[in-house]
Design an enzyme around this catalytic site. Structure first.
Site, mmCIF file in Angstrom:
data_model
loop_
_atom_site.group_PDB
_atom_site.id
_atom_site.type_symbol
_atom_site.label_atom_id
_atom_site.label_comp_id
_atom_site.label_asym_id
_atom_site.label_seq_id
_atom_site.Cartn_x
_atom_site.Cartn_y
_atom_site.Cartn_z
ATOM 1 N N TYR A 200 45.274 -49.346 -71.371
ATOM 2 C CA TYR A 200 46.263 -49.364 -72.455
ATOM 3 C C TYR A 200 47.164 -48.132 -72.385
ATOM 4 O O TYR A 200 48.395 -48.233 -72.481
ATOM 5 C CB TYR A 200 45.547 -49.409 -73.809
ATOM 6 C CG TYR A 200 46.411 -48.953 -74.958
ATOM 7 C CD1 TYR A 200 47.341 -49.816 -75.539
ATOM 8 C CD2 TYR A 200 46.317 -47.658 -75.449
ATOM 9 C CE1 TYR A 200 48.146 -49.391 -76.586
ATOM 10 C CE2 TYR A 200 47.120 -47.218 -76.493
ATOM 11 C CZ TYR A 200 48.032 -48.091 -77.060
ATOM 12 O OH TYR A 200 48.835 -47.672 -78.082
ATOM 13 N N GLU B 82 48.066 -39.100 -75.864
ATOM 14 C CA GLU B 82 47.171 -39.589 -76.912
ATOM 15 C C GLU B 82 46.499 -38.368 -77.518
ATOM 16 O O GLU B 82 46.038 -37.479 -76.788
ATOM 17 C CB GLU B 82 46.119 -40.548 -76.341
ATOM 18 C CG GLU B 82 46.680 -41.717 -75.547
ATOM 19 C CD GLU B 82 47.578 -42.638 -76.353
ATOM 20 O OE1 GLU B 82 47.494 -42.610 -77.611
ATOM 21 O OE2 GLU B 82 48.367 -43.373 -75.740
ATOM 22 N N ASP C 45 53.680 -39.809 -71.854
ATOM 23 C CA ASP C 45 53.146 -40.149 -73.178
ATOM 24 C C ASP C 45 51.851 -39.368 -73.360
ATOM 25 O O ASP C 45 51.253 -38.884 -72.382
ATOM 26 C CB ASP C 45 52.890 -41.656 -73.286
ATOM 27 C CG ASP C 45 52.557 -42.081 -74.710
ATOM 28 O OD1 ASP C 45 53.058 -41.438 -75.655
ATOM 29 O OD2 ASP C 45 51.788 -43.042 -74.876
ATOM 30 N N ASP D 175 51.620 -47.611 -71.259
ATOM 31 C CA ASP D 175 52.745 -47.046 -71.992
ATOM 32 C C ASP D 175 53.768 -46.404 -71.061
ATOM 33 O O ASP D 175 54.983 -46.490 -71.301
ATOM 34 C CB ASP D 175 52.247 -46.006 -73.000
ATOM 35 C CG ASP D 175 51.656 -46.650 -74.249
ATOM 36 O OD1 ASP D 175 51.804 -47.882 -74.395
ATOM 37 O OD2 ASP D 175 51.062 -45.938 -75.070
#
Length: 401
Positions: free
Chosen positions: A154, A31, A29, A158
């Site tokens: 956080y 960000e 993932d 994921d």
């Protein structure tokens, strides 16, 4: 599962990727921030397998991400698992000119085992793991340093949750025999052509003001120019000019730079600044769109006629019934435009090929050809086969006379 500290050095990244390179799969993932830039700014990469997980800081001073890109794009032995990974893949492509491969997207996979067409990550976790994800850090500023412990926790969550979900989802796909359904969808996600930024094709994303070749030629030239300006300044293309303004200029080009002050959506400064001059040069040099690039004529009204439109509606009803019966997302089986083409007589269609034909296309074709109808049983719609009555024998025909 071992959770590493934030990876900020090349050596630590190379060690991590060396270990992950022996995995059957990794979950990935990212960000990023893209509100104020043309190119998305990669701020964090999270990666995990079943044994360890880490967040990688691509903004750390001196870090070289080569080991990460090699793992994602060049190691064919490790499956890369994303959820709704289109934007993540785009970022990798922007850095490397390549895409992660082989690839698996859990959002796409869910279409083969449920009627969910775009299940969100939080719903995926709740469905498979039974708890609610705290999304409080989702909209934080990922470019600001230092990152907080809450942000890192956080972000790593994921990929750790996804590493627990993926084997369960894969097992269900094997059990239902639907894994093969997804092969083409996953290859499509990994196709680099989807992420290549071709400025000469940018005009196709804008609602065409007309089908006039001269107007469309200006639209193409203006859209390509806007892409170049936005890339050079690294700002969103809409900050240069909105789509509506660009389309208006293509339809009603100003005769002189001073007339730009009259164009809605442009600053009055464009009437005598450098960007206004560049815009006018683009308009002056624009040529009509070549015939082979002209878009297809838009459909007007009911192109199938009243009867054909009704057949298309029946096909859509059949699709809903079949998707519910086998618990699959309707969009994985076919699309509305394909059903309209089938109703209009087309036969060279994906829905009439391979597994789609066996699962839905065969019934759809029989409906169009009058061999399938609808019935109601215990208050529920169901499909019914229509048996042709045998032709009367010659003896019976004589008796009837």
């Amino acid at each position: 599962m071992k959770i590493h500290d934030l990876i900020t050095t090349t050596a630590a990244l190379e060690d991590l990727c060396g270990r992950l390179a022996t995995s059957d799969f990794v979950t990935v993932d990212t960000e990023f921030m893209r509100e104020n830039t043309y190119w998305p700014e990669l701020c964090l990469v999270q990666i995990a397998n079943t044994e360890e997980a880490a967040a990688i800081d691509p903004l750390a001073d001196g870090i070289d991400l080569t080991a990460l890109w090699d793992l994602l794009c060049d190691n064919e032995d490790v499956l890369k698992v994303f959820h709704a990974g289109g934007q993540d893949v785009e970022i990798v492509y922007n850095f490397t000119g390549k895409t992660p491969h082989p690839i698996f997207d859990t959002q796409i996979a869910m279409m083969a085992v449920s009627q969910s067409e775009q299940i969100g990550y939080a719903n995926l976790v709740e469905s498979w793991l039974g708890f609610t994800v705290d999304k409080g850090a989702r909209f934080t500023d990922w470019s600001r340093r230092p990152l907080t412990d809450r942000q890192i926790e956080y972000a790593i969550g994921d990929v750790t949750h996804l590493s627990a979900i993926f084997p369960k989802l894969l097992k269900k796909l094997f059990k239902t025999g639907r894994g093969v359904w997804l092969d083409a969808e996953m290859e499509k996600l990994a196709d680099p052509a989807n992420y290549a930024n071709n400025a000469d094709e940018a005009w196709q994303r804008i609602r065409a003001p007309s089908r006039n070749a001269t107007v469309l030629g200006r639209l193409k030239a203006l859209a390509a120019w806007r892409e170049g300006e936005a890339q050079h300044k690294n700002i969103p293309r809409g900050r240069i000019m909105r789509d509506e303004t660009l389309a208006d200029l293509a339809s009603h080009p100003p005769k002189a730079q001073g007339d730009l002050v009259k164009v809605r959506g442009l600053s009055a400064a464009w009437k005598d600044n450098d960007i206004g001059k560049r815009l006018m040069k683009v308009l002056e040099k624009a040529e009509p769109l070549p015939t082979d690039e002209m878009p297809d004529k838009p459909k007007r009204g009911a192109p199938l006629g009243k009867e054909g439109a009704l057949v298309a509606d029946l096909l859509k009803l059949l699709l809903k019934i079949r998707a519910r019966e086998i618990d699959v997302a309707a969009r994985l089986l076919t699309r509305s435009d394909e059903m309209e083409a089938l109703a209009a007589g087309a036969r060279d269609l994906p829905v009439l090929q391979g597994w789609r034909y066996e699962v839905f296309g065969k019934d759809a074709l029989e409906l169009v050809e009058g061999r399938l109808g609808f019935g109601v049983e215990k208050g529920r719609l169901k499909m019914t086969r229509i048996e042709e009555e045998p032709a009367a024998s010659s003896t019976e025909a004589v008796s009837a006379e």
